[in-house]
Enzyme design. Structure first.
Site, PDB file in Angstrom:
ATOM      1  N   VAL A 179     -73.369 -37.359  23.317  1.00 17.80           N
ATOM      2  CA  VAL A 179     -73.250 -38.121  24.559  1.00 17.80           C
ATOM      3  C   VAL A 179     -71.810 -38.041  25.042  1.00 17.80           C
ATOM      4  CG1 VAL A 179     -73.532 -40.361  25.684  1.00 17.80           C
ATOM      5  CG2 VAL A 179     -75.104 -39.667  23.865  1.00 17.80           C
ATOM      6  N   LYS A 188     -76.227 -37.173  28.091  1.00 14.93           N
ATOM      7  CA  LYS A 188     -76.732 -36.888  26.751  1.00 14.93           C
ATOM      8  C   LYS A 188     -77.220 -35.449  26.694  1.00 14.93           C
ATOM      9  CE  LYS A 188     -80.495 -38.440  23.702  1.00 14.93           C
ATOM     10  NZ  LYS A 188     -81.610 -39.409  23.600  1.00 14.93           N
ATOM     11  N   ASP A 243     -87.896 -52.842  21.247  1.00 20.41           N
ATOM     12  CA  ASP A 243     -86.780 -52.820  20.292  1.00 20.41           C
ATOM     13  C   ASP A 243     -85.610 -53.641  20.818  1.00 20.41           C
ATOM     14  OD1 ASP A 243     -85.592 -52.118  17.870  1.00 20.41           O
ATOM     15  OD2 ASP A 243     -84.612 -50.358  18.725  1.00 20.41           O
TER      16      ASP A 243
END
Length: 368
Positions: free
Chosen positions: A93, A108, A203
């Site tokens: 990145v 990225k 998440d």
């Protein structure tokens, strides 16, 4: 041999490891062998404008080692690479400058080996499709998925500066009630954009929240990494991608239904957000166990320890305790049904507590 995998960058380790050596994320159990190529799920953020979806991986002449030395190059004739921001198992990145729009982005770059992985590219295309639908000030989302003429696949994301929430809480111990309520409102607003599109983050954790600062000095929260996000009605392709033996998500902040492997909706994210608020205010998690497995079992079978019982020294208002308890109810039907509903309840509980005397533990709790 059993192994452990990083849910953030997909790096695989021996089962004796606890944290990822590349990004510091807590590892989760996996049956993936050490030699297996990791999936494309490291780093990520987002914003929506255009998408040039890469075709099935074209051969590339760029060696993998060259991806770690991109500073100074101009990617795809458009993005000048300024500096490296980080790296994962199969990607790098960078901070890049869009010379055509005079804007900075996080870019990225995927390794050539990963771009040839059919499942990894299928997942990346899905991440891009999801990310470009999530434009909101409190969500970092994908701008563009592209491929250079030599077959180098890359993802363009807004460059978000700030402090990761987990770093903030580690540095300060606890977050005062006013800041906690404000950041929960920000996170809830970002989540609601996804939930309105039937997308669940899956998440949500302190490592995926960035605390940023406006020009006037005030701070706000941004939800990062929708790389594990999925729509409630998953297609056959997604089911194949997630049926890898890896638990998607971070066990400490998973809802009971996620631990059971049940179908998830917005209320799973609300549980995780409530648990995060509990940790911000108290500096502790509401479940105990000698091992991660014991803590997971406790979350399935027990109610969370009331926050005032966990931290009696902080004299946390009862109204705040009640809001957190409802947000972390084991059954989704007993929780707040939307993220803004939880955020509003927490803000009201904090406001009703009034202003404490300056100094001491109360002053620290209320930010004075």
């Amino acid at each position: 041999m059993s192994t452990r995998v990083c849910p953030a960058c997909a790096s695989v380790y021996a089962d004796t490891a606890t944290f990822c050596g590349k990004c510091g994320t807590r590892l989760v159990a996996s049956d993936r062998p050490l030699s297996t190529t990791p999936a494309a799920s490291d780093v990520v953020t987002p914003r929506a404008t255009e998408a040039r979806m890469p075709a099935s991986a074209a051969p590339t002449t760029r060696p993998v080692a060259a991806l770690s030395q991109m500073v100074g190059e101009v990617l795809d004739g458009r993005y000048r690479i300024i500096k490296k921001l980080g790296e994962g198992g199969m990607s790098y990145v960078y901070l890049g400058h869009d010379v055509s729009a005079d804007r900075r982005y996080a870019i990225k770059l995927l390794s050539p080996a990963l771009s040839k992985e059919e499942n990894a590219m299928a997942r990346l295309r899905r991440e891009a499709a999801v990310g470009m639908r999530l434009e909101h000030p409190n969500v970092c989302h994908i701008v563009r998925l592209g491929e250079t003429e030599e077959g180098l696949v890359y993802v363009v994301m807004p460059y978000v500066e700030g402090e990761i929430l987990s770093d903030r809480t580690h540095r300060t111990g606890v977050v005062n009630l006013q800041d906690t309520a404000a950041w929960v409102r920000d996170i809830a607003a970002g989540l609601q954009v996804a939930h309105d599109l039937t997308i669940v983050h899956r998440d949500l954790k302190p490592e995926n929240i960035m605390i940023c600062r406006r020009d006037d000095g005030t701070e706000y929260a941004v939800v990062m990494d929708f790389g594990l996000a999925k729509e409630r009605k998953a297609g056959a392709e997604l089911e194949k991608l997630t049926a890898t033996g890896i638990v998607l998500g971070t066990p400490e902040f998973m809802s009971p239904e996620q631990l059971r492997g049940k179908q998830l909706d917005a209320r799973s994210d609300i549980y995780s957000l409530s648990l995060m608020a509990y940790e911000m205010i108290s500096g502790k998690l509401p479940f105990e166990g000698r091992t991660q497995q014991e803590m997971m079992i406790s979350r399935l079978r027990s109610d969370p320890t009331p926050i005032r019982q966990k931290r009696p020294d902080l004299q946390i208002p009862e109204a705040v305790e009640q809001v957190l308890a409802k947000g972390m109810a084991r059954e989704p039907e007993q929780r707040y049904q939307t993220a803004p509903e939880f955020a509003d309840a927490l803000s009201a509980a904090v406001a009703s507590a009034g202003s404490p005397p300056q100094g001491g533990l109360l002053g620290r709790l209320f930010g004075r």
